[in-house]
Design an enzyme around this catalytic site. Structure first.
Site, short mmCIF file in Angstrom:
data_model
loop_
_atom_site.label_atom_id
_atom_site.label_comp_id
_atom_site.label_asym_id
_atom_site.label_seq_id
_atom_site.Cartn_x
_atom_site.Cartn_y
_atom_site.Cartn_z
N SER A 124 48.54 -4.54 68.70
CA SER A 124 49.84 -4.25 69.32
C SER A 124 49.97 -2.78 69.67
O SER A 124 49.39 -1.90 69.00
CB SER A 124 50.93 -4.62 68.31
OG SER A 124 52.18 -4.11 68.73
N TYR A 148 55.01 -3.71 60.38
CA TYR A 148 54.34 -4.57 61.36
C TYR A 148 53.20 -3.79 62.03
O TYR A 148 52.03 -4.22 62.03
CB TYR A 148 55.34 -5.06 62.41
CG TYR A 148 54.66 -5.66 63.62
CD1 TYR A 148 53.99 -6.88 63.52
CD2 TYR A 148 54.65 -5.00 64.85
CE1 TYR A 148 53.33 -7.43 64.62
CE2 TYR A 148 54.01 -5.54 65.95
CZ TYR A 148 53.35 -6.75 65.83
OH TYR A 148 52.69 -7.27 66.91
N LYS A 152 48.89 -4.08 61.65
CA LYS A 152 47.94 -4.22 62.77
C LYS A 152 46.89 -3.12 62.74
O LYS A 152 45.70 -3.35 62.95
CB LYS A 152 48.70 -4.18 64.11
CG LYS A 152 49.61 -5.38 64.34
CD LYS A 152 48.81 -6.63 64.57
CE LYS A 152 49.67 -7.84 64.82
NZ LYS A 152 48.89 -9.08 64.94
#
Ligand code: UDP
Length: 340
Positions: A124, A148, A152
């Site tokens: 991402s 988040y 990643k």
């Protein structure tokens, strides 16, 4: 009971019942790959997988993974099964590290045990946090600002170590703002709850939602709203296929930013939605959403040059029109009975 795939090259698609994963499954099938989906259906939809074998289960289940890898000779694994809500990752980081990081390690362990050494990973733009420069090149510093994005980036670093130590080859694809829907109208976005700007606006346009909140109008951007780089889900899938072919041809691990290199503000997206749909889309102006960087725009020179990736549905109007065609099909098939 798990079934053996035919003797064509078989790909395990983890999270293949979800938004991007289901589009990928369709493309893999059309491109002649045998495909098996593993999905726990926590966010995905059984009917999105259609006629492809679906194993309902978790990548945290080492026993299930061992059984799956013993029954199929997978050439590669594509991993789409992660939690994606930034706000939730702030309030419940454990959920994000358990799934996005720890369960991914379990999956990688099962791959190594089975000798499956090619991996395509959904990363991402969130790995960059607040970038110093635009457009964002792959080599800018990685300073994720929420769990988040950190989950990643951690997996990307794990993959670097696994390549060095075990020879596991991985392509990390950093999506900017995935949007749009299958141009044939068979698949689309249906998150529950929906948090993304374009589908929310389209729900308002179709009358399923009263209004959409605009999070922040005081950013340092020309119209005060955040700027994002929206990229069509079908174009993202094309990049995955190119990445897969690179690995199957013996190519090295690599990371690519995937966007269109053009930023649109929230207000510009609202205008485009109104133009494409010809409908009212009521909005409410609200305070900033914590953790939103003002601008994220990809430099995709590397994906163009190395993968030969050339987005076919890059225009924002096209992205919105495809998503609108999907929204107009609501309620979608059997999922309607689930309240989606
Ligand atoms: N956004 C908004 N209202 C919403 C959802 C999103 O104003 O209900 C804004 C958000 O602040 C961001 C942009 O739209 O600037 C895109 O947000 P989205 O959640 O779609 O993707 P993200 O960029 O967070 O991955």
């Amino acid at each position: 009971m798990l079934r053996k795939t035919k003797d064509c090259l078989a790909i395990l698609v983890v999270g293949g019942a979800g938004y991007i994963g289901s589009h990928m499954v369709k493309l893999l099938r059309r491109s002649g790959f045998g495909t098996v989906v593993l999905d726990d259906l926590s966010g995905g939809h059984r009917d999105a997988v259609r006629d492809v074998p679906l194993v309902v289960g978790s990548i945290a289940d080492a026993g299930l993974l061992a059984e799956l890898f013993a029954r199929h000779r997978f050439a590669a694994v594509m991993h789409f099964a992660s939690f994606i809500q930034v706000g939730e990752s702030m309030s419940d980081p454990g959920k994000y590290y358990a799934n996005n990081l720890a369960a991914t390690l379990t999956l990688l362990g099962a791959m190594r045990d089975a000798g499956v050494m090619r991996f395509i990973f959904s990363s991402s733009a969130a790995v960059f946090g607040h970038p110093d420069r635009l457009p964002i090149r792959e080599d800018l510093p990685k300073r994720p600002i929420n769990p988040y994005g950190r989950s990643k980036w951690m997996v990307e670093q794990v993959l670097e170590d696994y390549d060095r130590a075990y020879g596991l080859k991985a392509i990390c694809l950093r999506y900017f703002n995935a949007a749009g829907a299958d141009p044939d109208g068979e698949l689309g976005e249906r998150h529950h709850p929906e948090t993304h700007l374009i589908p929310l606006l389209l729900q308002a346009a179709s009358g399923r939602r009263e209004a959409v909140s605009v999070f922040g109008t005081d950013y340092d951007t020309p119209d005060g709203t955040c700027i994002r780089d929206y990229v069509h889900v079908a174009d993202l899938c094309d990049a995955h296929l190119l990445g897969l072919r690179r690995l199957l041809d013996g190519g090295e691990s690599a990371r690519f930013n995937l966007g269109n290199g053009q930023g649109f503000s929230v207000k510009e997206v609202i205008d485009t939605v109104r133009h494409v749909t010809g409908r009212r889309t009521p909005v409410r102006y609200e305070a900033r959403r914590p953790g939103d960087p003002p601008r994220l725009v990809a430099d995709t020179t590397l994906a163009h040059g190395v993968l030969g990736w050339m987005p076919q549905r890059a225009k924002l109007e096209t992205i919105v029109a495809d998503a609108w065609a999907w929204e107009r099909k609501y309620p979608w098939g059997r999922a309607a009975s689930d309240g989606f």
